[in-house]
Motif scaffolding. Structure first.
Motif, PDB file in Angstrom:
ATOM      1  N   SER A   1      44.518  34.776  47.635  1.00 14.11           N
ATOM      2  CA  SER A   1      45.516  35.809  47.339  1.00 14.11           C
ATOM      3  C   SER A   1      46.907  35.244  47.563  1.00 14.11           C
ATOM      4  O   SER A   1      47.828  35.500  46.784  1.00 14.11           O
ATOM      5  N   ASP A   2      47.076  34.465  48.629  1.00 15.67           N
ATOM      6  CA  ASP A   2      48.353  33.795  48.875  1.00 15.67           C
ATOM      7  C   ASP A   2      48.596  32.693  47.854  1.00 15.67           C
ATOM      8  O   ASP A   2      49.715  32.490  47.397  1.00 15.67           O
ATOM      9  N   TRP A   3      47.547  31.974  47.492  1.00  9.21           N
ATOM     10  CA  TRP A   3      47.695  30.850  46.571  1.00  9.21           C
ATOM     11  C   TRP A   3      48.240  31.301  45.212  1.00  9.21           C
ATOM     12  O   TRP A   3      49.077  30.624  44.631  1.00  9.21           O
TER      13      TRP A   3
ATOM     14  N   THR B   1      43.099  39.991  33.459  1.00 15.67           N
ATOM     15  CA  THR B   1      42.716  39.424  34.746  1.00 15.67           C
ATOM     16  C   THR B   1      41.352  38.756  34.651  1.00 15.67           C
ATOM     17  O   THR B   1      40.427  39.318  34.078  1.00 15.67           O
ATOM     18  N   MET B   2      41.264  37.555  35.203  1.00 13.78           N
ATOM     19  CA  MET B   2      39.997  36.834  35.279  1.00 13.78           C
ATOM     20  C   MET B   2      39.624  36.740  36.754  1.00 13.78           C
ATOM     21  O   MET B   2      40.483  36.558  37.615  1.00 13.78           O
ATOM     22  N   TYR B   3      38.323  36.843  37.026  1.00 13.91           N
ATOM     23  CA  TYR B   3      37.830  36.883  38.402  1.00 13.91           C
ATOM     24  C   TYR B   3      36.824  35.762  38.636  1.00 13.91           C
ATOM     25  O   TYR B   3      35.933  35.534  37.806  1.00 13.91           O
ATOM     26  N   PHE B   4      36.948  35.103  39.801  1.00 10.30           N
ATOM     27  CA  PHE B   4      36.069  33.997  40.159  1.00 10.30           C
ATOM     28  C   PHE B   4      35.625  34.161  41.611  1.00 10.30           C
ATOM     29  O   PHE B   4      36.404  34.588  42.461  1.00 10.30           O
TER      30      PHE B   4
ATOM     31  N   LYS C   1      37.230  33.799  46.843  1.00  8.96           N
ATOM     32  CA  LYS C   1      37.275  34.524  45.573  1.00  8.96           C
ATOM     33  C   LYS C   1      38.702  34.494  45.065  1.00  8.96           C
ATOM     34  O   LYS C   1      39.650  34.418  45.838  1.00  8.96           O
ATOM     35  N   LEU C   2      38.835  34.505  43.747  1.00 14.31           N
ATOM     36  CA  LEU C   2      40.137  34.331  43.106  1.00 14.31           C
ATOM     37  C   LEU C   2      40.265  35.292  41.939  1.00 14.31           C
ATOM     38  O   LEU C   2      39.378  35.361  41.082  1.00 14.31           O
ATOM     39  N   ALA C   3      41.375  36.034  41.907  1.00 10.47           N
ATOM     40  CA  ALA C   3      41.712  36.888  40.770  1.00 10.47           C
ATOM     41  C   ALA C   3      43.007  36.354  40.171  1.00 10.47           C
ATOM     42  O   ALA C   3      43.993  36.165  40.887  1.00 10.47           O
TER      43      ALA C   3
ATOM     44  N   TYR D   1      33.528  40.997  41.478  1.00 13.29           N
ATOM     45  CA  TYR D   1      34.524  40.350  42.338  1.00 13.29           C
ATOM     46  C   TYR D   1      34.767  41.206  43.584  1.00 13.29           C
ATOM     47  O   TYR D   1      34.715  40.715  44.714  1.00 13.29           O
ATOM     48  N   THR D   2      35.007  42.477  43.374  1.00 14.35           N
ATOM     49  CA  THR D   2      35.298  43.396  44.471  1.00 14.35           C
ATOM     50  C   THR D   2      34.135  43.478  45.452  1.00 14.35           C
ATOM     51  O   THR D   2      34.334  43.490  46.663  1.00 14.35           O
ATOM     52  N   ASN D   3      32.913  43.521  44.925  1.00 16.92           N
ATOM     53  CA  ASN D   3      31.718  43.691  45.751  1.00 16.92           C
ATOM     54  C   ASN D   3      31.019  42.380  46.116  1.00 16.92           C
ATOM     55  O   ASN D   3      29.970  42.393  46.756  1.00 16.92           O
ATOM     56  N   CYS D   4      31.607  41.245  45.700  1.00 21.07           N
ATOM     57  CA  CYS D   4      30.975  39.926  45.924  1.00 21.07           C
ATOM     58  C   CYS D   4      29.533  39.904  45.426  1.00 21.07           C
ATOM     59  O   CYS D   4      28.640  39.349  46.060  1.00 21.07           O
ATOM     60  N   GLU D   5      29.309  40.509  44.259  1.00 20.26           N
ATOM     61  CA  GLU D   5      27.990  40.544  43.633  1.00 20.26           C
ATOM     62  C   GLU D   5      27.765  39.232  42.885  1.00 20.26           C
ATOM     63  O   GLU D   5      28.570  38.848  42.032  1.00 20.26           O
TER      64      GLU D   5
END
Length: 163
Positions: A37-39, A95-98, A111-113, A69-73
């Motif tokens: 999130s900081d990155w 938005t892309m989620y990893f 995790k990265l958004a 992403y939110t639920n780490c599924e």
């Protein structure tokens, strides 16, 4: 001769199209020790840019939906990588989620958004392309999108005409 010189000058001052290569986590890479999130804070991610994930064999990279992403599924990845050097081209705005799907890694912050913005003249999105690379980890770098080759060809033609 004056027209050729003017054309050459125009080519020299015309802006080239560049994409930015973002090394995820900078020198630390894709690991549990980085606050992603900081990155992302203060960075602009644009269609055509790439994300480079550098990581060891104890990690992987999954592109996932917002919910996952939110639920780490970890069971529904859009795309999955485990090569240690994953390059993801940002091919559409949004938005892309990893996440790292290894047990406990996502929930501990791996995790990265990324919010991707469109460039002027961006055409409709196509699916993201991924491939391996030998790009070393480090700071964000600028990568040319073929403009130098095009410029060189045009310059060669202009110089041939001038001769």
């Amino acid at each position: 001769m004056a027209v050729a010189a003017a054309l050459l000058l125009l080519l020299l001052v015309a802006p080239a199209a560049y994409a930015v290569q973002h090394i995820v986590g900078d020198r630390s890479g894709w690991t549990e020790t980085v606050d992603y999130s900081d990155w992302v804070r203060g960075k602009t991610f644009t269609v055509g840019d790439t994300l480079v994930f550098n990581y060891g064999s104890s990690h992987r990279v999954d592109e996932v939906t917002r919910s996952d992403y939110t639920n780490c599924e970890t069971g529904n990845a859009i795309d999955s990588h485990s090569d240690g050097n994953t390059i993801v081209t940002l091919s559409k705005a949004g938005t892309m989620y990893f996440i790292c799907p290894v047990l406990g890694h996502c929930s501990s912050g791996m995790k990265l958004a990324v919010d991707v913005v469109a460039t002027s003249g961006t055409s409709p999105a196509t699916p993201s392309t991924r491939s391996g690379s030998s790009t070393p980890s480090g700071a964000t770098t600028v990568v040319n999108n073929g403009s130098i080759l095009g410029f060189s060809l045009v310059l060669g033609v202009v110089l041939a005409i001038m001769s």
